[in-house]
Write an enzyme that holds these catalytic residues in place. Structure first.
Site, mmCIF file in Angstrom:
data_model
loop_
_atom_site.group_PDB
_atom_site.id
_atom_site.type_symbol
_atom_site.label_atom_id
_atom_site.label_comp_id
_atom_site.label_asym_id
_atom_site.label_seq_id
_atom_site.Cartn_x
_atom_site.Cartn_y
_atom_site.Cartn_z
ATOM 1 N N ARG A 27 0.831 -1.198 0.000
ATOM 2 C CA ARG A 27 0.000 0.000 0.000
ATOM 3 C C ARG A 27 0.875 1.261 0.000
ATOM 4 O O ARG A 27 0.615 2.207 -0.754
ATOM 5 C CB ARG A 27 -0.918 -0.002 1.236
ATOM 6 C CG ARG A 27 -2.103 -0.960 1.111
ATOM 7 C CD ARG A 27 -2.737 -1.235 2.465
ATOM 8 N NE ARG A 27 -3.986 -1.983 2.348
ATOM 9 C CZ ARG A 27 -4.087 -3.274 2.098
ATOM 10 N NH1 ARG A 27 -2.977 -3.995 1.930
ATOM 11 N NH2 ARG A 27 -5.265 -3.876 2.015
ATOM 12 N N ARG A 98 -7.532 -15.963 -11.719
ATOM 13 C CA ARG A 98 -8.071 -15.258 -10.549
ATOM 14 C C ARG A 98 -8.885 -14.050 -11.025
ATOM 15 O O ARG A 98 -8.370 -13.173 -11.714
ATOM 16 C CB ARG A 98 -6.946 -14.826 -9.598
ATOM 17 C CG ARG A 98 -6.171 -16.006 -9.045
ATOM 18 C CD ARG A 98 -5.006 -15.592 -8.182
ATOM 19 N NE ARG A 98 -5.442 -14.976 -6.927
ATOM 20 C CZ ARG A 98 -4.601 -14.591 -5.969
ATOM 21 N NH1 ARG A 98 -3.288 -14.744 -6.134
ATOM 22 N NH2 ARG A 98 -5.049 -14.032 -4.857
ATOM 23 N N SER A 145 -11.102 -7.477 -0.167
ATOM 24 C CA SER A 145 -10.789 -6.121 0.287
ATOM 25 C C SER A 145 -9.735 -5.463 -0.598
ATOM 26 O O SER A 145 -9.632 -4.237 -0.643
ATOM 27 C CB SER A 145 -10.292 -6.151 1.739
ATOM 28 O OG SER A 145 -9.072 -6.855 1.841
ATOM 29 N N GLN A 146 -8.954 -6.265 -1.320
ATOM 30 C CA GLN A 146 -7.927 -5.693 -2.188
ATOM 31 C C GLN A 146 -8.546 -4.924 -3.348
ATOM 32 O O GLN A 146 -7.969 -3.938 -3.821
ATOM 33 C CB GLN A 146 -6.986 -6.777 -2.698
ATOM 34 C CG GLN A 146 -6.106 -7.367 -1.606
ATOM 35 C CD GLN A 146 -5.194 -8.463 -2.109
ATOM 36 O OE1 GLN A 146 -5.106 -8.717 -3.308
ATOM 37 N NE2 GLN A 146 -4.518 -9.128 -1.202
ATOM 38 N N SER A 172 -13.411 -8.511 5.498
ATOM 39 C CA SER A 172 -12.036 -8.039 5.724
ATOM 40 C C SER A 172 -11.984 -6.547 6.011
ATOM 41 O O SER A 172 -11.128 -5.815 5.493
ATOM 42 C CB SER A 172 -11.136 -8.378 4.518
ATOM 43 O OG SER A 172 -11.108 -9.762 4.305
ATOM 44 N N ASP A 291 -6.990 -15.029 6.110
ATOM 45 C CA ASP A 291 -5.641 -15.562 5.938
ATOM 46 C C ASP A 291 -5.147 -16.328 7.164
ATOM 47 O O ASP A 291 -4.120 -17.011 7.101
ATOM 48 C CB ASP A 291 -4.651 -14.433 5.615
ATOM 49 C CG ASP A 291 -4.744 -13.989 4.163
ATOM 50 O OD1 ASP A 291 -5.354 -14.720 3.357
ATOM 51 O OD2 ASP A 291 -4.222 -12.909 3.837
ATOM 52 N N LYS A 318 -7.456 -17.607 -3.976
ATOM 53 C CA LYS A 318 -6.101 -17.200 -3.590
ATOM 54 C C LYS A 318 -5.089 -17.902 -4.506
ATOM 55 O O LYS A 318 -5.418 -18.332 -5.600
ATOM 56 C CB LYS A 318 -5.859 -17.555 -2.123
ATOM 57 C CG LYS A 318 -6.755 -16.794 -1.151
ATOM 58 C CD LYS A 318 -6.371 -15.333 -1.045
ATOM 59 C CE LYS A 318 -7.153 -14.629 0.063
ATOM 60 N NZ LYS A 318 -6.695 -13.229 0.258
ATOM 61 N N ARG A 322 -7.607 -22.668 -1.320
ATOM 62 C CA ARG A 322 -7.046 -23.045 -0.023
ATOM 63 C C ARG A 322 -7.931 -24.008 0.750
ATOM 64 O O ARG A 322 -7.414 -24.821 1.536
ATOM 65 C CB ARG A 322 -6.751 -21.786 0.808
ATOM 66 C CG ARG A 322 -5.553 -21.009 0.278
ATOM 67 C CD ARG A 322 -5.270 -19.757 1.070
ATOM 68 N NE ARG A 322 -4.018 -19.135 0.608
ATOM 69 C CZ ARG A 322 -3.623 -17.919 0.940
ATOM 70 N NH1 ARG A 322 -4.370 -17.179 1.735
ATOM 71 N NH2 ARG A 322 -2.479 -17.437 0.476
ATOM 72 N N ARG A 364 1.362 -19.807 2.104
ATOM 73 C CA ARG A 364 0.751 -20.041 3.416
ATOM 74 C C ARG A 364 0.551 -21.522 3.721
ATOM 75 O O ARG A 364 0.423 -21.895 4.887
ATOM 76 C CB ARG A 364 -0.569 -19.273 3.534
ATOM 77 C CG ARG A 364 -0.363 -17.759 3.447
ATOM 78 C CD ARG A 364 -1.468 -16.976 4.107
ATOM 79 N NE ARG A 364 -1.347 -15.565 3.783
ATOM 80 C CZ ARG A 364 -0.501 -14.726 4.373
ATOM 81 N NH1 ARG A 364 0.304 -15.169 5.317
ATOM 82 N NH2 ARG A 364 -0.454 -13.446 4.019
#
Length: 407
Positions: A27, A98, A145-146, A172, A291, A318, A322, A364
Protein backbone atom coordinates in the site's frame (compact mmCIF):
# COMPACT_ATOMS: atom_id res chain seq x y z
CA UNK A 1 13.30 -27.60 -2.62
CA UNK A 2 11.96 -30.36 -0.36
CA UNK A 3 12.53 -30.04 3.40
CA UNK A 4 12.10 -32.53 6.22
CA UNK A 5 11.21 -30.90 9.54
CA UNK A 6 11.39 -32.27 13.05
CA UNK A 7 11.48 -30.49 16.38
CA UNK A 8 10.66 -32.07 19.75
CA UNK A 9 11.04 -28.65 21.46
CA UNK A 10 12.04 -25.06 20.75
CA UNK A 11 14.62 -22.87 22.44
CA UNK A 12 13.10 -21.16 25.48
CA UNK A 13 12.97 -17.34 25.30
CA UNK A 14 13.74 -17.19 21.57
CA UNK A 15 13.83 -13.72 20.00
CA UNK A 16 13.23 -12.80 16.36
CA UNK A 17 12.68 -9.67 14.28
CA UNK A 18 9.99 -10.37 11.71
CA UNK A 19 9.78 -8.78 8.25
CA UNK A 20 7.70 -5.70 7.59
CA UNK A 21 4.06 -6.22 6.73
CA UNK A 22 3.57 -7.14 3.08
CA UNK A 23 0.10 -5.60 3.17
CA UNK A 24 1.34 -2.28 4.55
CA UNK A 25 4.41 -2.22 2.33
CA UNK A 26 2.52 -2.67 -0.94
CA UNK A 27 0.00 0.00 0.00
CA UNK A 28 2.75 2.44 0.93
CA UNK A 29 4.78 1.69 -2.20
CA UNK A 30 1.80 2.65 -4.33
CA UNK A 31 1.24 5.81 -2.29
CA UNK A 32 4.94 6.65 -2.59
CA UNK A 33 4.67 6.31 -6.37
CA UNK A 34 1.79 8.80 -6.31
CA UNK A 35 3.43 11.08 -3.73
CA UNK A 36 7.28 11.00 -3.91
CA UNK A 37 7.40 13.09 -0.71
CA UNK A 38 6.99 9.82 1.23
CA UNK A 39 10.03 7.85 2.42
CA UNK A 40 9.75 4.32 3.82
CA UNK A 41 11.60 2.20 6.39
CA UNK A 42 11.42 -1.51 7.36
CA UNK A 43 9.69 -2.52 4.14
CA UNK A 44 9.04 -6.19 3.45
CA UNK A 45 11.53 -8.23 1.40
CA UNK A 46 8.84 -10.62 0.13
CA UNK A 47 8.55 -11.67 -3.52
CA UNK A 48 5.19 -9.90 -3.76
CA UNK A 49 6.79 -6.65 -2.67
CA UNK A 50 9.67 -7.08 -5.12
CA UNK A 51 7.13 -7.59 -7.90
CA UNK A 52 5.29 -4.43 -6.84
CA UNK A 53 8.47 -2.33 -6.65
CA UNK A 54 9.77 -3.54 -9.99
CA UNK A 55 6.43 -2.82 -11.67
CA UNK A 56 6.21 0.69 -10.25
CA UNK A 57 9.75 1.45 -11.41
CA UNK A 58 9.44 -0.17 -14.83
CA UNK A 59 9.20 1.86 -18.03
CA UNK A 60 8.24 -1.20 -20.09
CA UNK A 61 4.86 -1.44 -21.77
CA UNK A 62 4.52 -5.05 -20.52
CA UNK A 63 4.47 -5.80 -16.78
CA UNK A 64 4.55 -9.41 -15.51
CA UNK A 65 3.82 -9.69 -11.79
CA UNK A 66 3.96 -13.50 -11.57
CA UNK A 67 1.98 -14.83 -8.58
CA UNK A 68 1.63 -11.44 -6.81
CA UNK A 69 -2.13 -11.07 -6.37
CA UNK A 70 -2.00 -7.86 -4.35
CA UNK A 71 0.21 -6.28 -7.00
CA UNK A 72 -2.23 -7.29 -9.77
CA UNK A 73 -5.15 -5.57 -8.04
CA UNK A 74 -3.28 -2.45 -6.90
CA UNK A 75 -1.42 -1.96 -10.19
CA UNK A 76 -4.61 -2.29 -12.22
CA UNK A 77 -5.90 0.81 -10.44
CA UNK A 78 -2.52 2.57 -10.51
CA UNK A 79 -1.94 2.22 -14.26
CA UNK A 80 -5.54 3.25 -14.95
CA UNK A 81 -4.65 6.81 -13.86
CA UNK A 82 -1.21 7.03 -15.53
CA UNK A 83 -2.15 9.37 -18.36
CA UNK A 84 -0.53 8.93 -21.78
CA UNK A 85 0.75 5.43 -20.94
CA UNK A 86 -0.54 2.05 -22.11
CA UNK A 87 0.50 -1.07 -20.21
CA UNK A 88 -0.15 -4.78 -20.62
CA UNK A 89 -0.48 -6.22 -17.09
CA UNK A 90 -0.05 -9.98 -16.86
CA UNK A 91 0.97 -12.70 -14.42
CA UNK A 92 1.39 -16.44 -13.92
CA UNK A 93 -1.09 -18.98 -15.37
CA UNK A 94 -2.75 -19.16 -11.94
CA UNK A 95 -3.01 -15.35 -11.85
CA UNK A 96 -4.91 -15.49 -15.13
CA UNK A 97 -7.47 -17.73 -13.39
CA UNK A 98 -8.07 -15.26 -10.55
CA UNK A 99 -11.05 -12.95 -11.22
CA UNK A 100 -10.55 -9.21 -11.48
CA UNK A 101 -13.75 -8.20 -13.25
CA UNK A 102 -15.28 -6.53 -10.19
CA UNK A 103 -12.36 -4.09 -9.94
CA UNK A 104 -12.22 -3.48 -13.69
CA UNK A 105 -15.96 -2.74 -13.80
CA UNK A 106 -15.60 -0.25 -10.94
CA UNK A 107 -12.68 1.50 -12.61
CA UNK A 108 -14.59 1.66 -15.89
CA UNK A 109 -17.47 3.35 -14.04
CA UNK A 110 -14.97 6.04 -13.04
CA UNK A 111 -13.81 6.42 -16.66
CA UNK A 112 -10.93 3.92 -16.96
CA UNK A 113 -9.95 2.35 -20.29
CA UNK A 114 -9.19 -1.32 -19.62
CA UNK A 115 -9.46 -4.25 -22.04
CA UNK A 116 -9.24 -7.99 -21.44
CA UNK A 117 -6.64 -9.78 -23.55
CA UNK A 118 -7.93 -13.26 -22.67
CA UNK A 119 -11.04 -14.48 -20.87
CA UNK A 120 -13.57 -11.82 -19.90
CA UNK A 121 -13.14 -10.86 -16.25
CA UNK A 122 -9.59 -12.18 -15.89
CA UNK A 123 -6.02 -11.00 -16.54
CA UNK A 124 -4.07 -10.27 -18.67
CA UNK A 125 -5.22 -6.66 -19.15
CA UNK A 126 -4.40 -3.81 -21.49
CA UNK A 127 -4.67 -0.60 -19.50
CA UNK A 128 -4.64 2.80 -21.21
CA UNK A 129 -4.06 5.43 -18.55
CA UNK A 130 -6.40 8.40 -18.54
CA UNK A 131 -7.86 11.08 -16.28
CA UNK A 132 -10.71 9.56 -14.27
CA UNK A 133 -13.48 12.09 -13.75
CA UNK A 134 -16.03 9.80 -12.12
CA UNK A 135 -16.26 10.06 -8.35
CA UNK A 136 -18.92 7.61 -7.20
CA UNK A 137 -19.01 3.83 -7.39
CA UNK A 138 -20.96 1.05 -5.64
CA UNK A 139 -19.48 -2.39 -4.96
CA UNK A 140 -20.59 -5.50 -3.11
CA UNK A 141 -19.07 -5.33 0.36
CA UNK A 142 -18.21 -9.04 0.49
CA UNK A 143 -15.65 -8.95 -2.34
CA UNK A 144 -11.90 -9.13 -1.74
CA UNK A 145 -10.79 -6.12 0.29
CA UNK A 146 -7.93 -5.69 -2.19
CA UNK A 147 -10.41 -4.58 -4.87
CA UNK A 148 -11.72 -1.92 -2.51
CA UNK A 149 -8.27 -0.88 -1.28
CA UNK A 150 -7.03 -0.55 -4.87
CA UNK A 151 -9.73 2.06 -5.49
CA UNK A 152 -9.09 3.85 -2.20
CA UNK A 153 -5.34 4.12 -2.80
CA UNK A 154 -5.74 6.00 -6.07
CA UNK A 155 -8.76 7.98 -4.82
CA UNK A 156 -6.86 11.09 -3.62
CA UNK A 157 -5.42 11.51 -7.12
CA UNK A 158 -8.81 11.36 -8.83
CA UNK A 159 -10.15 14.60 -10.28
CA UNK A 160 -13.06 14.67 -7.81
CA UNK A 161 -11.93 12.26 -5.11
CA UNK A 162 -14.05 9.16 -4.46
CA UNK A 163 -17.26 8.14 -2.75
CA UNK A 164 -17.32 4.34 -2.40
CA UNK A 165 -20.67 2.83 -1.46
CA UNK A 166 -20.54 -0.71 -0.02
CA UNK A 167 -23.51 -2.99 -0.54
CA UNK A 168 -24.06 -5.76 2.02
CA UNK A 169 -21.91 -7.23 4.78
CA UNK A 170 -18.30 -6.04 4.71
CA UNK A 171 -15.55 -8.68 4.36
CA UNK A 172 -12.04 -8.04 5.72
CA UNK A 173 -12.93 -4.66 7.23
CA UNK A 174 -9.55 -4.37 9.04
CA UNK A 175 -7.75 -4.20 5.69
CA UNK A 176 -9.96 -1.30 4.63
CA UNK A 177 -9.23 0.41 7.95
CA UNK A 178 -5.50 -0.14 7.34
CA UNK A 179 -5.71 1.49 3.92
CA UNK A 180 -7.62 4.49 5.28
CA UNK A 181 -5.21 4.81 8.21
CA UNK A 182 -2.23 5.00 5.84
CA UNK A 183 -4.01 7.61 3.73
CA UNK A 184 -4.64 9.70 6.84
CA UNK A 185 -0.99 9.35 7.90
CA UNK A 186 0.14 11.09 4.72
CA UNK A 187 -2.46 13.84 5.11
CA UNK A 188 -5.40 12.63 3.02
CA UNK A 189 -8.87 13.39 4.38
CA UNK A 190 -11.07 10.30 4.61
CA UNK A 191 -14.29 9.16 6.27
CA UNK A 192 -15.93 5.77 6.81
CA UNK A 193 -19.54 6.13 7.86
CA UNK A 194 -21.74 3.04 7.89
CA UNK A 195 -21.48 1.70 4.30
CA UNK A 196 -19.93 4.78 2.69
CA UNK A 197 -16.21 5.57 2.38
CA UNK A 198 -15.16 9.02 1.18
CA UNK A 199 -11.65 10.06 0.13
CA UNK A 200 -10.91 13.71 -0.71
CA UNK A 201 -8.73 14.78 -3.64
CA UNK A 202 -5.20 15.57 -2.45
CA UNK A 203 -2.79 17.16 -4.92
CA UNK A 204 0.35 16.86 -2.77
CA UNK A 205 1.40 15.84 0.74
CA UNK A 206 4.02 17.02 3.20
CA UNK A 207 7.36 15.21 3.40
CA UNK A 208 6.99 12.26 5.77
CA UNK A 209 8.97 9.17 6.80
CA UNK A 210 6.92 6.08 7.61
CA UNK A 211 8.12 2.84 9.21
CA UNK A 212 6.32 -0.36 8.26
CA UNK A 213 5.12 -2.47 11.18
CA UNK A 214 6.20 -6.11 11.19
CA UNK A 215 3.78 -8.59 9.71
CA UNK A 216 1.09 -10.06 11.98
CA UNK A 217 0.44 -12.78 9.41
CA UNK A 218 4.07 -13.88 9.82
CA UNK A 219 3.63 -13.74 13.60
CA UNK A 220 0.75 -16.20 13.32
CA UNK A 221 3.12 -19.11 12.68
CA UNK A 222 4.91 -18.42 15.97
CA UNK A 223 1.60 -18.30 17.81
CA UNK A 224 0.97 -21.76 16.39
CA UNK A 225 4.46 -22.92 17.43
CA UNK A 226 3.96 -21.67 20.99
CA UNK A 227 0.49 -23.24 21.17
CA UNK A 228 1.97 -26.62 20.15
CA UNK A 229 4.86 -26.33 22.64
CA UNK A 230 5.28 -27.10 26.34
CA UNK A 231 3.86 -24.81 29.03
CA UNK A 232 6.30 -21.99 29.75
CA UNK A 233 7.65 -21.71 26.19
CA UNK A 234 8.20 -18.08 25.15
CA UNK A 235 9.06 -16.32 21.89
CA UNK A 236 9.64 -12.55 21.62
CA UNK A 237 8.95 -10.88 18.28
CA UNK A 238 9.49 -7.34 17.00
CA UNK A 239 8.35 -4.85 15.75
CA UNK A 240 4.63 -4.72 16.63
CA UNK A 241 2.08 -2.14 17.77
CA UNK A 242 -0.60 -2.82 20.36
CA UNK A 243 -3.01 -0.60 18.38
CA UNK A 244 -2.14 -2.17 15.02
CA UNK A 245 -4.50 -1.77 12.05
CA UNK A 246 -3.46 -5.15 10.66
CA UNK A 247 -6.45 -7.44 10.87
CA UNK A 248 -4.38 -10.47 11.83
CA UNK A 249 -3.71 -8.87 15.20
CA UNK A 250 -6.85 -10.86 16.08
CA UNK A 251 -4.35 -13.63 16.88
CA UNK A 252 -3.92 -12.12 20.33
CA UNK A 253 -7.50 -12.96 21.29
CA UNK A 254 -7.95 -16.14 19.25
CA UNK A 255 -4.87 -17.86 20.62
CA UNK A 256 -5.96 -17.34 24.22
CA UNK A 257 -8.23 -20.30 23.46
CA UNK A 258 -5.09 -22.37 22.86
CA UNK A 259 -3.39 -21.29 26.08
CA UNK A 260 -1.20 -18.56 24.56
CA UNK A 261 -0.76 -15.19 26.29
CA UNK A 262 0.63 -12.02 24.67
CA UNK A 263 2.55 -9.21 26.39
CA UNK A 264 3.27 -5.92 24.55
CA UNK A 265 6.41 -4.09 25.63
CA UNK A 266 8.44 -1.37 23.86
CA UNK A 267 7.48 -2.33 20.32
CA UNK A 268 7.82 -6.06 20.94
CA UNK A 269 5.44 -8.88 21.76
CA UNK A 270 6.26 -11.85 23.97
CA UNK A 271 4.00 -14.82 23.36
CA UNK A 272 3.93 -17.50 26.06
CA UNK A 273 2.29 -20.89 26.49
CA UNK A 274 0.50 -20.34 29.80
CA UNK A 275 -1.64 -23.47 29.98
CA UNK A 276 -3.05 -26.31 27.93
CA UNK A 277 -6.35 -25.71 26.18
CA UNK A 278 -9.39 -27.38 27.78
CA UNK A 279 -11.38 -27.15 24.53
CA UNK A 280 -12.40 -30.05 22.31
CA UNK A 281 -13.67 -27.89 19.44
CA UNK A 282 -13.52 -24.21 18.46
CA UNK A 283 -15.79 -22.11 16.23
CA UNK A 284 -14.48 -18.98 14.52
CA UNK A 285 -16.06 -16.67 11.93
CA UNK A 286 -13.00 -15.46 10.01
CA UNK A 287 -14.66 -13.00 7.60
CA UNK A 288 -12.26 -10.26 8.69
CA UNK A 289 -9.13 -12.44 8.87
CA UNK A 290 -9.43 -15.27 6.32
CA UNK A 291 -5.64 -15.56 5.94
CA UNK A 292 -5.49 -17.00 9.47
CA UNK A 293 -7.60 -20.02 8.53
CA UNK A 294 -4.72 -22.30 7.56
CA UNK A 295 -2.69 -21.43 10.67
CA UNK A 296 -5.61 -21.93 13.05
CA UNK A 297 -6.67 -25.19 11.43
CA UNK A 298 -3.14 -26.65 11.68
CA UNK A 299 -2.89 -25.53 15.32
CA UNK A 300 -6.16 -27.34 16.06
CA UNK A 301 -4.94 -30.49 14.33
CA UNK A 302 -1.72 -30.45 16.35
CA UNK A 303 -3.60 -29.99 19.63
CA UNK A 304 -6.24 -32.61 18.85
CA UNK A 305 -8.98 -29.96 18.80
CA UNK A 306 -11.78 -29.89 16.24
CA UNK A 307 -12.58 -26.66 14.42
CA UNK A 308 -15.41 -25.09 12.49
CA UNK A 309 -14.19 -22.07 10.51
CA UNK A 310 -16.51 -19.86 8.47
CA UNK A 311 -16.29 -16.67 6.40
CA UNK A 312 -13.76 -18.27 4.06
CA UNK A 313 -15.29 -17.66 0.61
CA UNK A 314 -12.31 -15.56 -0.54
CA UNK A 315 -9.88 -18.47 0.04
CA UNK A 316 -11.03 -20.21 -3.12
CA UNK A 317 -9.47 -17.50 -5.32
CA UNK A 318 -6.10 -17.20 -3.59
CA UNK A 319 -2.80 -18.66 -4.84
CA UNK A 320 -4.70 -21.95 -4.80
CA UNK A 321 -8.14 -23.04 -3.64
CA UNK A 322 -7.05 -23.04 -0.02
CA UNK A 323 -10.11 -24.87 1.29
CA UNK A 324 -9.56 -27.78 -1.07
CA UNK A 325 -5.81 -27.75 -0.39
CA UNK A 326 -6.40 -27.95 3.38
CA UNK A 327 -8.86 -30.81 2.94
CA UNK A 328 -6.38 -32.75 0.80
CA UNK A 329 -3.43 -32.36 3.19
CA UNK A 330 -5.39 -32.86 6.42
CA UNK A 331 -6.87 -36.09 5.12
CA UNK A 332 -3.35 -37.34 4.27
CA UNK A 333 -2.43 -36.60 7.91
CA UNK A 334 -5.44 -38.59 9.19
CA UNK A 335 -8.05 -35.92 9.92
CA UNK A 336 -11.64 -35.81 8.68
CA UNK A 337 -12.52 -32.61 6.80
CA UNK A 338 -15.68 -31.23 5.24
CA UNK A 339 -15.61 -28.03 3.17
CA UNK A 340 -18.23 -25.84 1.51
CA UNK A 341 -18.01 -22.55 -0.40
CA UNK A 342 -17.55 -20.69 2.87
CA UNK A 343 -16.65 -23.12 5.66
CA UNK A 344 -14.18 -25.75 6.80
CA UNK A 345 -14.94 -28.33 9.48
CA UNK A 346 -12.10 -30.51 10.76
CA UNK A 347 -12.19 -33.45 13.16
CA UNK A 348 -8.69 -34.47 14.27
CA UNK A 349 -7.21 -37.92 14.67
CA UNK A 350 -3.81 -39.38 15.47
CA UNK A 351 -1.43 -37.53 13.14
CA UNK A 352 0.46 -39.64 10.59
CA UNK A 353 4.24 -39.14 10.58
CA UNK A 354 6.52 -38.18 7.67
CA UNK A 355 3.65 -37.05 5.44
CA UNK A 356 4.74 -34.91 2.49
CA UNK A 357 2.73 -31.66 2.48
CA UNK A 358 2.01 -30.32 -0.99
CA UNK A 359 2.12 -26.51 -1.06
CA UNK A 360 0.24 -25.88 -4.33
CA UNK A 361 2.46 -22.85 -5.06
CA UNK A 362 0.91 -21.25 -1.97
CA UNK A 363 3.28 -19.75 0.60
CA UNK A 364 0.75 -20.04 3.42
CA UNK A 365 0.48 -23.80 3.00
CA UNK A 366 4.21 -24.18 3.73
CA UNK A 367 4.22 -21.58 6.51
CA UNK A 368 1.11 -22.87 8.27
CA UNK A 369 2.03 -26.58 8.26
CA UNK A 370 5.63 -26.11 9.47
CA UNK A 371 4.70 -25.84 13.21
CA UNK A 372 3.21 -29.34 13.02
CA UNK A 373 6.80 -30.64 13.11
CA UNK A 374 6.60 -30.10 16.89
CA UNK A 375 4.24 -33.09 16.97
CA UNK A 376 5.46 -35.35 14.15
CA UNK A 377 8.21 -35.24 11.52
CA UNK A 378 6.80 -33.81 8.28
CA UNK A 379 8.03 -33.06 4.77
CA UNK A 380 7.31 -29.75 3.00
CA UNK A 381 7.27 -29.89 -0.79
CA UNK A 382 8.36 -26.81 -2.80
CA UNK A 383 9.44 -25.18 0.44
CA UNK A 384 10.98 -22.22 -1.41
CA UNK A 385 7.44 -20.87 -1.93
CA UNK A 386 7.72 -19.05 1.43
CA UNK A 387 9.73 -16.35 -0.36
CA UNK A 388 6.42 -14.90 -1.53
CA UNK A 389 5.89 -13.36 1.92
CA UNK A 390 8.64 -14.48 4.36
CA UNK A 391 11.94 -15.37 2.63
CA UNK A 392 13.91 -16.00 5.85
CA UNK A 393 11.32 -18.28 7.45
CA UNK A 394 13.30 -21.52 7.36
CA UNK A 395 16.41 -19.79 8.76
CA UNK A 396 14.33 -18.30 11.57
CA UNK A 397 12.86 -21.71 12.42
CA UNK A 398 16.38 -23.14 12.68
CA UNK A 399 17.33 -20.28 15.02
CA UNK A 400 14.59 -21.26 17.47
CA UNK A 401 15.45 -24.96 17.45
CA UNK A 402 13.79 -26.68 14.49
CA UNK A 403 15.74 -29.45 12.77
CA UNK A 404 15.40 -28.86 9.02
CA UNK A 405 17.13 -30.95 6.40
CA UNK A 406 16.99 -30.64 2.62
CA UNK A 407 16.06 -33.87 0.85
Amino acid sequence: MILRLHSPFIIHNSQLRLPGSKSETNRLLLLQALYPEISLQNISDADDVLAMRNALQSVSDTIDIGHAGTAMRFLTAYFAIQENRTVTLMGSPRMHERPIGILVDALRQLGARIDYLGAEGFPPLRITGTKLTGSKVTLRADVSSQFLSALLLIAPKLENGLELQLDGEITSRPYLEMTLSLLRKIGVETSFNSQTITVKRTVSVAHCALSVESDWSSASYYYSIVALSEIGTEITLSTFKENSFQGDRALVEIYKDFGVETVFNAGKITIRKAHNSPLSIVHYPLNNVPDLAQTIAVTCLGLGIGCELSGLHTLKIKETDRLLALKNEFEKLGATVVISEDCLTMRPAAIHSNIAIETYHDHRMALAFAPLALKVPIVIQSAEVVSKSYPKFWNDLRRIGFSIAEM
